[in-house]
Design a protein around this motif. Structure first.
Motif, PDB file in Angstrom:
ATOM      1  N   PHE A 247       0.833  -1.200   0.000  1.00  0.00           N
ATOM      2  CA  PHE A 247       0.000   0.000   0.000  1.00  0.00           C
ATOM      3  C   PHE A 247       0.869   1.251   0.000  1.00  0.00           C
ATOM      4  N   SER A 248       1.933   1.230   0.802  1.00  0.00           N
ATOM      5  CA  SER A 248       2.860   2.367   0.819  1.00  0.00           C
ATOM      6  C   SER A 248       3.486   2.569  -0.546  1.00  0.00           C
ATOM      7  N   ARG A 249       3.884   1.475  -1.187  1.00  0.00           N
ATOM      8  CA  ARG A 249       4.502   1.578  -2.514  1.00  0.00           C
ATOM      9  C   ARG A 249       3.520   2.140  -3.537  1.00  0.00           C
ATOM     10  N   ALA A 250       2.256   1.711  -3.443  1.00  0.00           N
ATOM     11  CA  ALA A 250       1.254   2.225  -4.368  1.00  0.00           C
ATOM     12  C   ALA A 250       1.016   3.713  -4.145  1.00  0.00           C
ATOM     13  N   MET A 251       0.987   4.146  -2.884  1.00  0.00           N
ATOM     14  CA  MET A 251       0.814   5.564  -2.586  1.00  0.00           C
ATOM     15  C   MET A 251       2.007   6.371  -3.068  1.00  0.00           C
ATOM     16  N   ALA A 252       3.208   5.808  -2.901  1.00  0.00           N
ATOM     17  CA  ALA A 252       4.413   6.486  -3.378  1.00  0.00           C
ATOM     18  C   ALA A 252       4.368   6.659  -4.888  1.00  0.00           C
ATOM     19  N   ARG A 253       3.863   5.636  -5.591  1.00  0.00           N
ATOM     20  CA  ARG A 253       3.797   5.723  -7.051  1.00  0.00           C
ATOM     21  C   ARG A 253       2.806   6.788  -7.494  1.00  0.00           C
ATOM     22  N   VAL A 254       1.685   6.927  -6.765  1.00  0.00           N
ATOM     23  CA  VAL A 254       0.727   7.979  -7.078  1.00  0.00           C
ATOM     24  C   VAL A 254       1.387   9.353  -6.951  1.00  0.00           C
ATOM     25  N   CYS A 255       2.135   9.551  -5.877  1.00  0.00           N
ATOM     26  CA  CYS A 255       2.824  10.834  -5.676  1.00  0.00           C
ATOM     27  C   CYS A 255       3.891  11.068  -6.745  1.00  0.00           C
ATOM     28  N   GLU A 256       4.628  10.025  -7.090  1.00  0.00           N
ATOM     29  CA  GLU A 256       5.687  10.168  -8.096  1.00  0.00           C
ATOM     30  C   GLU A 256       5.117  10.489  -9.464  1.00  0.00           C
ATOM     31  N   ARG A 257       4.025   9.844  -9.838  1.00  0.00           N
ATOM     32  CA  ARG A 257       3.408  10.135 -11.136  1.00  0.00           C
ATOM     33  C   ARG A 257       2.842  11.553 -11.151  1.00  0.00           C
ATOM     34  N   ALA A 258       2.275  11.991 -10.031  1.00  0.00           N
ATOM     35  CA  ALA A 258       1.726  13.345  -9.977  1.00  0.00           C
ATOM     36  C   ALA A 258       2.813  14.385 -10.208  1.00  0.00           C
ATOM     37  N   TRP A 259       4.019  14.113  -9.703  1.00  0.00           N
ATOM     38  CA  TRP A 259       5.111  15.067  -9.806  1.00  0.00           C
ATOM     39  C   TRP A 259       6.090  14.754 -10.936  1.00  0.00           C
ATOM     40  N   GLY A 260       5.791  13.734 -11.741  1.00  0.00           N
ATOM     41  CA  GLY A 260       6.645  13.436 -12.881  1.00  0.00           C
ATOM     42  C   GLY A 260       8.015  12.941 -12.489  1.00  0.00           C
ATOM     43  N   LEU A 261       8.087  12.166 -11.416  1.00  0.00           N
ATOM     44  CA  LEU A 261       9.366  11.664 -10.923  1.00  0.00           C
ATOM     45  C   LEU A 261       9.462  10.160 -11.137  1.00  0.00           C
ATOM     46  N   PRO A 262      10.658   9.642 -11.398  1.00  0.00           N
ATOM     47  CA  PRO A 262      10.832   8.189 -11.505  1.00  0.00           C
ATOM     48  C   PRO A 262      10.746   7.533 -10.135  1.00  0.00           C
ATOM     49  N   LYS A 263      10.637   6.216 -10.126  1.00  0.00           N
ATOM     50  CA  LYS A 263      10.603   5.499  -8.859  1.00  0.00           C
ATOM     51  C   LYS A 263      11.898   5.711  -8.090  1.00  0.00           C
ATOM     52  N   ALA A 264      11.769   5.920  -6.787  1.00  0.00           N
ATOM     53  CA  ALA A 264      12.958   6.058  -5.947  1.00  0.00           C
ATOM     54  C   ALA A 264      13.633   4.698  -5.788  1.00  0.00           C
ATOM     55  N   LYS A 265      14.913   4.697  -5.591  1.00  0.00           N
ATOM     56  CA  LYS A 265      15.636   3.450  -5.392  1.00  0.00           C
ATOM     57  C   LYS A 265      15.149   2.777  -4.114  1.00  0.00           C
ATOM     58  N   THR A 266      15.099   1.454  -4.162  1.00  0.00           N
ATOM     59  CA  THR A 266      14.552   0.700  -3.039  1.00  0.00           C
ATOM     60  C   THR A 266      15.322   0.951  -1.752  1.00  0.00           C
ATOM     61  N   ARG A 267      16.631   1.046  -1.840  1.00  0.00           N
ATOM     62  CA  ARG A 267      17.428   1.243  -0.621  1.00  0.00           C
ATOM     63  C   ARG A 267      17.138   2.599   0.025  1.00  0.00           C
ATOM     64  N   ILE A 268      16.650   3.548  -0.759  1.00  0.00           N
ATOM     65  CA  ILE A 268      16.302   4.868  -0.226  1.00  0.00           C
ATOM     66  C   ILE A 268      14.867   4.885   0.292  1.00  0.00           C
ATOM     67  N   ALA A 269      13.979   4.164  -0.412  1.00  0.00           N
ATOM     68  CA  ALA A 269      12.553   4.278  -0.125  1.00  0.00           C
ATOM     69  C   ALA A 269      12.013   3.230   0.827  1.00  0.00           C
ATOM     70  N   ALA A 270      12.706   2.098   0.995  1.00  0.00           N
ATOM     71  CA  ALA A 270      12.127   0.960   1.728  1.00  0.00           C
ATOM     72  C   ALA A 270      11.729   1.331   3.153  1.00  0.00           C
ATOM     73  N   TRP A 271      12.619   2.007   3.881  1.00  0.00           N
ATOM     74  CA  TRP A 271      12.291   2.347   5.261  1.00  0.00           C
ATOM     75  C   TRP A 271      11.158   3.369   5.321  1.00  0.00           C
TER      76      TRP A 271
END
Length: 282
Positions: free
Chosen positions: A116-140
């Motif tokens: 669910f967190s990953r899906a929410m992050a993707r919604v925010c990234e698409r809204a701002w035109g950003l690529p997916k963050a690296k897993t080691r940065i985003a996982a925590w």
């Protein structure tokens, strides 16, 4: 001049004069936002169910009671639906549920709920035109956001009651808390790639949408849940809750996207000092 040529001229003039409307229309029509909202709602439901059972199995009695009060405050539960909730969170059933779930199962439920967190992050990234963050940065960040969201849900009852003052104070308090939650959510899940100030329009819209839906849920959901339970049993509860989640997630998806467009287009981009990004391709 033909009508078609005149219409093209008016469209070009509108695009030059109101670029934010052109960009906003394009994003809302071509951004697959409803698909993204449906995926987000499905992940939210799949995260909520195992977490609810994990809390019922391992949380202290006071936490379970507080969660029950908050869920009642969120949906105005009464009758059969309230009985179903009490059965899930009943302390007399926690020992058997704990044996069935186990600590390993609870940990797996928490890890899987980060979808669910990953899906929410993707919604925010698409809204701002950003690529997916690296897993080691985003996982925590996924885990921290999920735990923080659980705390927000846990304290819904006192927030909505204005900490004892009533709904007249609870509603504005709920809105202010919502602004803070969605401001922090975007900043956290975007991995600090967007400054705080440009995130404010989306946070205000998301808080306004969730506040309106919260007021609506208290009126609509009790009857809808009890009717669904009486006609279809537990499956009716599942379908009703999933429908409500789709509405909430659609409102959040549109709010975050519209807020990002407003922050990236004139005139707000000058005041918010926004760096404009191009939305990623599917």
């Amino acid at each position: 001049m033909s009508l078609a040529a005149r219409m093209r001229g008016l469209r070009s003039a509108a695009e030059r004069r109101f670029p934010v409307l052109t960009e906003l229309t394009g994003r809302l029509v071509g951004g697959n936002l409803l698909d993204a909202a449906t995926r987000l709602a499905a992940q939210a439901f799949l995260a909520a169910v195992p977490l609810l059972f994990a809390l019922a199995a391992f949380a202290p009695t006071g936490v379970r009671d507080q969660l029950q009060d908050s869920l009642r405050a969120m949906f105005g539960l009464s009758g059969g639906s309230d009985t179903q909730l009490r059965q899930v969170l009943d302390s007399s059933a926690s020992d058997g549920l704990r044996e069935t779930t186990g600590f390993v199962g609870a940990f797996v439920a928490l890890v899987s709920a980060t979808s669910f967190s990953r899906a929410m992050a993707r919604v925010c990234e698409r809204a701002w035109g950003l690529p997916k963050a690296k897993t080691r940065i985003a996982a925590w960040r996924w885990t921290v956001w999920l735990l923080a969201l659980c705390l927000v849900v846990l304290f819904q009852a006192p927030i909505r009651d204005g900490f004892g003052a009533g709904a007249w104070l609870g509603t504005p308090v709920y809105f202010v808390v919502g602004v803070g939650v969605w401001l922090w959510t975007q900043h956290l899940l975007l991995a600090n790639r967007v400054a705080w100030l440009p995130l404010l329009p989306g946070s205000l819209l998301a808080a306004a949408a969730t506040t309106a839906l919260a007021l609506t849920a208290r009126v609509y959901m009790p009857g809808a849940l009890n009717r669904a339970l009486a006609e279809y049993g537990s499956l009716g509860l599942v379908l009703t809750m999933l429908s409500w989640l789709i509405g909430v997630c659609a409102a959040l998806t549109f709010a975050v996207t519209i807020g990002a467009v407003l922050a990236q287009e004139p005139p707000l981009d000058r005041y918010l000092k926004t760096v404009r990004n191009r939305p990623p391709e599917d």
